[in-house]
Design a protein around this motif. Structure first.
Motif, short mmCIF file in Angstrom:
data_model
loop_
_atom_site.label_atom_id
_atom_site.label_comp_id
_atom_site.label_asym_id
_atom_site.label_seq_id
_atom_site.Cartn_x
_atom_site.Cartn_y
_atom_site.Cartn_z
N UNK A 92 1.52 -1.19 0.11
CA UNK A 92 0.04 -0.12 0.25
C UNK A 92 0.85 0.97 0.21
N UNK A 93 0.30 2.08 -0.67
CA UNK A 93 1.30 3.35 -0.53
C UNK A 93 0.13 4.40 -0.16
N UNK A 94 0.97 5.70 0.37
CA UNK A 94 0.47 6.74 1.24
C UNK A 94 0.26 7.61 0.14
N UNK A 95 -1.28 7.83 0.64
CA UNK A 95 -1.97 9.27 -0.25
C UNK A 95 -0.47 9.97 -0.96
N UNK A 96 -0.20 10.99 -2.24
CA UNK A 96 0.57 11.14 -2.44
C UNK A 96 0.10 12.72 -2.68
N UNK A 97 0.80 13.18 -3.37
CA UNK A 97 0.59 15.17 -3.99
C UNK A 97 0.77 14.63 -5.22
N UNK A 98 0.21 15.69 -6.27
CA UNK A 98 0.33 15.37 -7.41
C UNK A 98 2.03 15.83 -7.83
N UNK A 99 2.38 16.11 -7.12
CA UNK A 99 3.74 16.36 -8.34
C UNK A 99 4.62 15.41 -6.80
N UNK A 100 4.69 14.66 -5.95
CA UNK A 100 4.78 13.68 -5.68
C UNK A 100 5.38 12.78 -6.85
N UNK A 101 3.99 12.75 -7.84
CA UNK A 101 3.70 11.46 -8.24
C UNK A 101 4.99 12.11 -9.82
N UNK A 102 4.33 12.83 -10.50
CA UNK A 102 5.31 13.34 -11.05
C UNK A 102 6.46 13.92 -10.83
N UNK A 103 7.35 13.08 -10.04
CA UNK A 103 8.53 13.23 -9.50
C UNK A 103 8.93 11.51 -9.96
N UNK A 104 8.11 10.77 -8.95
CA UNK A 104 8.10 9.25 -9.00
C UNK A 104 7.97 8.81 -10.34
N UNK A 106 9.18 10.61 -13.16
CA UNK A 106 10.13 11.16 -13.62
C UNK A 106 11.15 10.34 -13.48
N UNK A 107 11.67 9.82 -12.20
CA UNK A 107 12.37 8.79 -11.71
C UNK A 107 12.40 7.55 -12.04
N UNK A 108 11.63 7.29 -12.37
CA UNK A 108 11.12 6.17 -13.26
C UNK A 108 11.71 5.87 -14.80
N UNK A 109 11.30 7.44 -15.18
CA UNK A 109 11.61 7.39 -16.93
C UNK A 109 12.71 7.27 -16.85
N UNK A 110 13.71 8.36 -15.93
CA UNK A 110 15.19 8.33 -15.86
C UNK A 110 15.91 6.90 -15.67
#
Length: 174
Positions: A92-104, A106-110
């Motif tokens: 389970x992942x804690x609720x995250x803000x939209x910016x955290x998803x975008x950074x995550x 980007x990190x996966x894409x990198x």
């Protein structure tokens, strides 16, 4: 000789955050990144008389760190391949803000970019090195760095990462 080495020792602490950030992008693991930074600093201090004050200390340290990383990859190739094949834990992942998803995202894409492209993009884009400094760090021609950065940016802009592996340290093919 103190005048030659004092600039290294006095500026080293200020460059540690940049070295650690670059190491984290290379190693993708905080503990390994810290070990890489420590190794790079030790090597730099042992070889401080080899640094030319006319050149970028930052680029010199990044190159030492990169070389330490590449040595580690060669030594632990089998172990790293086995770890790379392990699936990420599903939990389970804690609720995250939209910016955290975008950074995550980007990190996966990198992480999916070939290492030479990811490395060039991080050096130029995230660390602000010039193409010339990044070329010195990677020990490749400046045109190769420019091509790698362009390919990495294009792949990220398309939202997909190339499946093919980057060419070696030679000239880029279009």
């Amino acid at each position: 000789m103190a005048n030659h080495t004092d600039p290294i020792r006095s500026r080293l602490a200020g460059l540690l955050p940049d070295l650690r950030a670059f190491a984290r992008f290379l190693a993708r693991d905080a503990a390994l990144a810290d070990d890489l930074v420590q190794e790079a600093v030790l090597r730099a201090l042992r070889a401080e008389s080899q640094w030319d004050p006319e050149t970028s200390l930052r680029a010199w340290l990044f190159r030492i760190l990169r070389n330490a990383f590449l040595e580690q990859v060669r030594r632990h190739g089998t172990e790293r391949r086995a770890l790379a094949r392990m699936p990420a834990p599903d939990g389970p992942q804690p609720a995250a803000q939209e910016a955290q998803h975008a950074v995550s995202d980007l990190a996966r894409a990198l992480e999916l970019l070939p290492l030479p492209q990811r490395e060039a993009l991080i050096l130029v884009g995230a660390h602000g090195l010039s193409h010339e400094e990044a070329a010195a760090v990677c020990n490749v021609p400046i045109g190769t760095v420019k091509a790698r950065v362009a390919r990495a940016r294009a792949a990220l802009a398309r939202g997909m990462v190339p499946v093919e592996q980057e060419e070696g340290a030679g000239h880029a093919s279009a």
